[in-house]
Structure formats: structure tokens, C-alpha cells
Design a protein around this motif. Structure first.
Motif, mmCIF file in Angstrom:
data_model
loop_
_atom_site.group_PDB
_atom_site.id
_atom_site.type_symbol
_atom_site.label_atom_id
_atom_site.label_comp_id
_atom_site.label_asym_id
_atom_site.label_seq_id
_atom_site.Cartn_x
_atom_site.Cartn_y
_atom_site.Cartn_z
ATOM 1 N N TYR A 365 0.826 -1.214 0.000
ATOM 2 C CA TYR A 365 0.000 0.000 0.000
ATOM 3 C C TYR A 365 0.861 1.265 0.000
ATOM 4 O O TYR A 365 0.496 2.265 -0.619
ATOM 5 C CB TYR A 365 -0.975 -0.010 1.180
ATOM 6 N N LYS A 366 1.989 1.219 0.701
ATOM 7 C CA LYS A 366 2.902 2.366 0.676
ATOM 8 C C LYS A 366 3.366 2.636 -0.752
ATOM 9 O O LYS A 366 3.366 3.779 -1.214
ATOM 10 C CB LYS A 366 4.121 2.092 1.567
ATOM 11 N N ALA A 367 3.767 1.564 -1.439
ATOM 12 C CA ALA A 367 4.249 1.706 -2.821
ATOM 13 C C ALA A 367 3.149 2.225 -3.742
ATOM 14 O O ALA A 367 3.397 3.082 -4.611
ATOM 15 C CB ALA A 367 4.792 0.362 -3.327
ATOM 16 N N LEU A 368 1.920 1.733 -3.567
ATOM 17 C CA LEU A 368 0.802 2.190 -4.406
ATOM 18 C C LEU A 368 0.564 3.682 -4.233
ATOM 19 O O LEU A 368 0.374 4.421 -5.208
ATOM 20 C CB LEU A 368 -0.471 1.418 -4.049
ATOM 21 N N MET A 369 0.559 4.156 -2.998
ATOM 22 C CA MET A 369 0.270 5.572 -2.728
ATOM 23 C C MET A 369 1.430 6.488 -3.126
ATOM 24 O O MET A 369 1.229 7.645 -3.485
ATOM 25 C CB MET A 369 -0.074 5.761 -1.253
ATOM 26 N N GLU A 370 2.650 5.953 -3.086
ATOM 27 C CA GLU A 370 3.811 6.758 -3.478
ATOM 28 C C GLU A 370 3.737 7.152 -4.948
ATOM 29 O O GLU A 370 4.297 8.171 -5.354
ATOM 30 C CB GLU A 370 5.110 6.002 -3.193
ATOM 31 N N THR A 371 3.027 6.368 -5.751
ATOM 32 C CA THR A 371 2.874 6.725 -7.170
ATOM 33 C C THR A 371 2.072 8.013 -7.328
ATOM 34 O O THR A 371 2.133 8.663 -8.368
ATOM 35 C CB THR A 371 2.169 5.592 -7.957
ATOM 36 N N GLU A 372 1.308 8.387 -6.309
ATOM 37 C CA GLU A 372 0.506 9.615 -6.336
ATOM 38 C C GLU A 372 1.150 10.734 -5.506
ATOM 39 O O GLU A 372 0.551 11.778 -5.286
ATOM 40 C CB GLU A 372 -0.903 9.342 -5.780
ATOM 41 N N GLY A 373 2.379 10.446 -4.991
ATOM 42 C CA GLY A 373 3.052 11.447 -4.164
ATOM 43 C C GLY A 373 2.606 11.424 -2.713
ATOM 44 O O GLY A 373 2.907 12.345 -1.947
ATOM 45 N N ILE A 374 1.880 10.378 -2.301
ATOM 46 C CA ILE A 374 1.404 10.263 -0.916
ATOM 47 C C ILE A 374 2.323 9.302 -0.152
ATOM 48 O O ILE A 374 2.538 8.167 -0.577
ATOM 49 C CB ILE A 374 -0.046 9.719 -0.871
ATOM 50 N N THR A 375 2.846 9.771 0.970
ATOM 51 C CA THR A 375 3.680 8.916 1.820
ATOM 52 C C THR A 375 2.852 8.468 3.020
ATOM 53 O O THR A 375 2.424 9.295 3.830
ATOM 54 C CB THR A 375 4.921 9.681 2.318
ATOM 55 N N LEU A 376 2.586 7.163 3.097
ATOM 56 C CA LEU A 376 1.846 6.609 4.237
ATOM 57 C C LEU A 376 2.846 6.241 5.331
ATOM 58 O O LEU A 376 3.774 5.466 5.090
ATOM 59 C CB LEU A 376 1.057 5.366 3.817
ATOM 60 N N ASP A 377 2.652 6.798 6.508
ATOM 61 C CA ASP A 377 3.569 6.552 7.622
ATOM 62 C C ASP A 377 2.840 5.751 8.701
ATOM 63 O O ASP A 377 2.134 6.306 9.539
ATOM 64 C CB ASP A 377 4.060 7.902 8.180
ATOM 65 N N PHE A 378 2.958 4.421 8.623
ATOM 66 C CA PHE A 378 2.293 3.537 9.584
ATOM 67 C C PHE A 378 3.125 3.444 10.859
ATOM 68 O O PHE A 378 4.316 3.105 10.803
ATOM 69 C CB PHE A 378 2.157 2.114 9.014
ATOM 70 N N ASP A 379 2.509 3.735 12.021
ATOM 71 C CA ASP A 379 3.275 3.452 13.244
ATOM 72 C C ASP A 379 2.929 2.045 13.717
ATOM 73 O O ASP A 379 1.956 1.418 13.271
ATOM 74 C CB ASP A 379 3.037 4.514 14.331
ATOM 75 N N LYS A 411 -10.569 -1.122 3.130
ATOM 76 C CA LYS A 411 -11.577 -0.242 3.737
ATOM 77 C C LYS A 411 -10.910 0.909 4.490
ATOM 78 O O LYS A 411 -11.357 2.062 4.426
ATOM 79 C CB LYS A 411 -12.464 -1.058 4.689
ATOM 80 N N LEU A 412 -9.815 0.608 5.187
ATOM 81 C CA LEU A 412 -9.093 1.616 5.966
ATOM 82 C C LEU A 412 -8.581 2.749 5.081
ATOM 83 O O LEU A 412 -8.651 3.925 5.438
ATOM 84 C CB LEU A 412 -7.918 0.944 6.698
ATOM 85 N N LEU A 413 -8.062 2.385 3.910
ATOM 86 C CA LEU A 413 -7.407 3.379 3.046
ATOM 87 C C LEU A 413 -8.275 3.812 1.865
ATOM 88 O O LEU A 413 -7.781 4.435 0.920
ATOM 89 C CB LEU A 413 -6.074 2.817 2.539
ATOM 90 N N GLU A 414 -9.553 3.480 1.922
ATOM 91 C CA GLU A 414 -10.462 3.807 0.816
ATOM 92 C C GLU A 414 -10.483 5.311 0.525
ATOM 93 O O GLU A 414 -10.359 5.743 -0.628
ATOM 94 C CB GLU A 414 -11.872 3.324 1.158
ATOM 95 N N GLU A 415 -10.615 6.119 1.570
ATOM 96 C CA GLU A 415 -10.703 7.573 1.380
ATOM 97 C C GLU A 415 -9.396 8.138 0.828
ATOM 98 O O GLU A 415 -9.403 8.942 -0.109
ATOM 99 C CB GLU A 415 -11.049 8.251 2.715
ATOM 100 N N VAL A 416 -8.284 7.700 1.394
ATOM 101 C CA VAL A 416 -6.972 8.169 0.915
ATOM 102 C C VAL A 416 -6.775 7.778 -0.546
ATOM 103 O O VAL A 416 -6.310 8.591 -1.360
ATOM 104 C CB VAL A 416 -5.828 7.579 1.779
ATOM 105 N N SER A 417 -7.130 6.536 -0.912
ATOM 106 C CA SER A 417 -6.964 6.070 -2.294
ATOM 107 C C SER A 417 -7.782 6.920 -3.264
ATOM 108 O O SER A 417 -7.336 7.224 -4.375
ATOM 109 C CB SER A 417 -7.393 4.608 -2.416
ATOM 110 N N ILE A 423 -4.712 15.421 -3.479
ATOM 111 C CA ILE A 423 -4.120 15.979 -2.255
ATOM 112 C C ILE A 423 -2.605 15.857 -2.188
ATOM 113 O O ILE A 423 -1.983 16.411 -1.287
ATOM 114 C CB ILE A 423 -4.746 15.323 -1.000
ATOM 115 N N GLY A 424 -1.998 15.105 -3.089
ATOM 116 C CA GLY A 424 -0.536 14.920 -3.050
ATOM 117 C C GLY A 424 0.202 16.119 -3.615
ATOM 118 O O GLY A 424 -0.398 16.986 -4.260
#
Length: 453
Positions: A365-379, A411-417, A423-424
Motif C-alpha cells: 500500500y505504501k508503494a501504491l500511494m507513493e505513485t501519487e506522491g502520498i507517503t503513508l507513515d504507519f506506526d 476499507k481503511l485506506l479507501e478515502e486516501v486512495s 491531495i498529493g
């Protein structure tokens, strides 16, 4: 490939499987030994080698615990032809369904494609050279060939050679990719004449008829204008096809199927008869009887020739909630001497699955979002919370194992996707609170979670 060059030891095989599959150590050990035994068999004198049957395996465990993934990764490690098929697809001949021999034909077809790809890689350099020369011929026909409006006359030889070399440089620099050339391309077959036969169980007949028609009627070609970039791909494929010896490819493929092929028979428990009588039980037993000669060792006719199944490795799997392995025909049981029970996944296993494998879901999921310039930072706490929620949903509804993690993550990342392109670029922290905000409402409503998660 690795298997031939430097065979992996069972310990190394398990170590490789550990990179992608969490837990299930006993199953990994069993398949590692089965794979190593194939190499050991090849070292034995031929007279005895043919007497050693493969140690087929039955994996027993609920859905989503890694049965299929273990078999698939094993095949990749061994560079073996691998086919996954549901046992429920097969029925007795005469009933609607697929002929059990079709899996051997499918496996052989996969092996031919695999070997063909390997052989293409070997001639790739030579094919590129041939394709480049053909492209140059199209861009600048040889002196004396009519080109452009009449009256220009052929260019002197020295001038032609220098122009050709200049074009070669431009071609290699990518400056001619959008220029058009005329090329004779094969026409796609018209009409549904043969496709009508593509009913269940008719695949081999359809393939044979298509081949017969293609031999009777040579493929037509049509001159089309295409870009250099497209022409290059076609010319490289054509050149590679001419450089490959297909008889050798088929021979190697059949040998690979016979000596290292792996068939994964899923849902074997669904064809286990649960008592005498008529109806479904008879049909299930019929499937087993049809499978028996294939697993024991027989000759199957394929479009590429006869394939022996004596040394194909069969890995069967099933949940065995209702039926038991002992409900299978005794003869079939005897052909699966190794039985491994896989453990249900724990909440800690879910946490590790999300984080540790090389292809972990969080990494994907991190790699998928990075294609849009979004960095997901999971703690770390967020990952634990996702694991807890997935585990609880499995406990309260249908237990689908690690597959539940895919549903929860989606479901968790539906809105971000959905919002990502707008937004990136930006960084989005994924905390335990973030996870609870988006999922706790659904988790609290059991009826809703059954439909959504």
C-alpha cells in the motif's frame, strides 16, 4: 533455474519461504524435503530412479493460512511448471465438468510457455540486432529500391551507408520512435467459427481444431503503418521466434513437466465421499477414481506429445471441516503419504504478515500511494490495531484467514486512495487512532461488518 545450478538445501528452502510466509513451519519443512528429494532422485542411477515415486503431500488447514502460497513459492524456487486447480472442477466423464487429464495438458502448455520465454531471453540480443537491421531497411530501403516520389534515383553507395549509420544512431538514441514505417502484420482471425466449441471440457478439441485450421489456411498479412516503437516490438518477437527451435522447446518442456512439474489440487476435501449411497457421493467418488491414475502415473496425450505423470509432485489441500483425509479412497490416500496440518493464524501472525514479508501488505500500500506522491507513515501501534480488528472480524464472522487483512486494509485506506490524486504530494500518518476512527463503527455493527469486512 536455481535448482539446476546449485540446489537449495531444505534449510535454505525454508529460509526462502520464510521471506513470504509467516509461520507454518511444519508445512514448510515437508515441502522443502519433497523438493530436495526431486534433486536427490536425479542423482541416483537410472534403473532405480524410475522406481522412486514422488512423496505427494496433503495440507490440512482452514482457508487463508498459506497453503496455496507455500506451493506457489515452492514452484518458483524450483523454476518448475506450477498449476493450481480446484478438485471440484472435475467430475466423472459423462457429467458436466472438466476431464481430469486437462490439468496435465494445461501444465504442459504452461511449461512450453516457460521454456519458450527462457529461450527467447537467450536469443534476445541477437533478435534485437536483427530487428534493428529490419527497421533500418524499412526506414531507408537499399539503393535501387523505389522510395518516395519517382525521379529521385538511388543514392550512391557511400552516401547510403553514411545515412544508414546516422539513422542507426538516431534509432538507438530514441529520436525516431514516433516516425511511421510500413509493416506486414498478421491479421486477426475473423468470426466465432471455432470459439463455439469452447465449452467446459472441450478445451483440447478447440485447440486442435484451431491448429488444424491455421495449418490449412496460411495466416494473412496486411500492410499497415505503425510507429517505430511498435514495429520494433513486433520485429524483435518475429526474429526471436525464428531463432528458437520449437522442437527443442517442446522436448525440454515435456521433460520439465515430467521431472519437476507441481500440481496443487485445492479443495480435495470437497470430493471426499462421506458414506455410501447415491447422488453427490457417487459423483465425488468418481472424481477420485478419475484422479487416481493421474496421481499414480499414466500417459496423457497432449498437443505437444505424450506426457508421463509418474513423477509430477501433487500437493493436495483442504479444510477437512466435514470430511476427513480417511474419507478419501484408500488407493488415493496411499498416493499422498505426507500429511501436514496447518495452524490457524493468531493475532500476532496477522501483525507479522502485515509487516515482515518482502511483499507485506503495508509495503504494497505504501508503494501504491507513493505513485501519487502520498507517503503513508504507519506506526507500530496502527499495524497492531489493524491485526486486532482483522482477527476479531474473523472470530465473529466467517474465518477467511489472512485474506481478511486485504479487506480491512482496503476499507481503511479507501478515502486516501480516492483523494490521493488531488491531495498529493504529502505525508499521511496512520496511527492506531486513525485506524479506530475509520473502522470501529463498522466493527461495532456485526451485521454491517459481515457485508463490508
Amino acid at each position: 533455474m536455481r535448482m539446476q545450478e546449485a540446489p537449495l538445501t531444505p534449510r535454505e528452502i525454508v529460509s526462502e519461504l520464510d521471506k513470504y510466509i509467516i509461520g507454518q513451519d511444519q508445512a514448510k519443512r515437508s515441502v522443502a524435503i519433497a523438493l530436495r528429494n526431486r534433486w536427490r532422485r536425479q542423482q541416483i542411477p537410472e534403473a532405480l530412479r524410475d522406481e522412486i515415486a514422488p512423496k505427494n503431500i496433503i495440507m490440512i488447514g482452514p482457508t487463508g493460512v498459506g497453503k496455496t502460497e507455500i506451493a506457489r513459492r515452492l514452484a518458483r524456487l524450483a523454476n518448475s511448471p506450477f498449476l493450481k486447480v480446484e478438485a471440484t472442477k472435475f467430475t466423472e466423464v459423462g457429467y458436466v465438468g472438466r476431464d481430469v487429464e486437462s490439468m496435465i495438458r494445461d501444465l504442459t502448455h504452461l511449461a512450453v510457455d516457460m521454456v519458450k520465454t527462457e529461450e527467447k531471453a537467450k536469443v534476445e540480443k541477437e533478435a534485437k540486432v536483427k530487428a534493428e537491421e529490419r527497421l533500418l531497411d524499412l526506414l531507408l530501403p537499399t539503393p535501387g529500391t523505389p522510395v518516395g516520389p519517382p525521379g529521385g534515383g538511388p543514392a550512391p553507395e557511400r552516401s547510403y551507408d553514411s545515412t544508414r549509420e546516422r539513422l542507426r544512431e538516431m534509432l538507438r538514441e530514441g529520436k525516431l520512435e514516433d516516425r511511421y514505417v510500413e509493416l506486414d502484420l498478421p491479421q486477426r482471425p475473423q468470426g466465432p467459427m471455432v470459439e463455439i466449441l469452447a465449452a467446459s471440457g472441450m478445451e483440447e478439441l478447440q485447440s486442435n481444431i484451431q491448429e488444424m485450421f491455421s495449418n490449412l489456411f496460411p495466416s494473412r498479412k496486411k500492410r499497415r503503418k505503425v510507429k517505430v516503437s511498435e514495429a520494433r516490438k513486433f520485429l524483435e518477437q518475429e526474429a526471436a521466434g525464428q531463432l528458437i527451435d520449437m522442437d527443442k522447446v517442446v522436448e525440454m518442456a515435456i521433460q520439465r513437466v515430467e521431472q519437476s512439474g507441481i500440481i496443487f489440487l485445492d479443495e480435495i476435501d470437497k470430493v471426499a465421499a462421506k458414506g455410501g449411497g447415491s447422488g453427490p457421493d457417487v459423483s465425488r467418488e468418481g472424481v477420485q477414481r478419475d484422479l487416481l491414475p493421474i496421481v499414480e502415473g499414466t500417459s496423457v496425450h497432449t498437443k505437444y506429445g505424450i506426457v508421463r505423470t509418474d513423477h509430477i509432485l501433487f500437493i493436495a489441500s483442504g479444510a477437512f471441516h466435514v470430511a476427513k483425509p480417511s474419507d478419501l479412497l484408500p488407493e488415493l490416500q496411499g498416493r499422498f503419504p505426507i500429511r501436514v496440518e496447518l495452524s490457524p493464524l493468531t493475532q500476532e501472525d496477522f501483525y507479522r504478515i502485515l509487516k515482515e514479508p518482502e511483499n507485506a501488505l503495508v509495503t504494497q500500500y505504501k508503494a501504491l500511494m507513493e505513485t501519487e506522491g502520498i507517503t503513508l507513515d504507519f506506526d507500530d501501534e496502527a499495524i497492531r490495531e489493524i491485526a486486532r480488528i482483522a482477527f476479531e472480524v474473523n472470530e465473529r464472522t466467517e474465518n477467511i484467514g489472512a485474506r481478511r487483512l486485504h479487506t480491512v486494509m482496503e476499507k481503511l485506506l479507501e478515502e486516501v486512495s480516492f483523494e490521493a490524486p488531488d491531495i498529493g504530494p504529502r505525508s499521511i500518518p496512520i496511527t492506531a487512532e486513525y485506524v479506530r476512527e475509520r473502522l470501529e463503527g463498522i466493527i461495532g455493527d456485526e451485521d454491517l461488518s459481515r457485508f463490508i469486512l
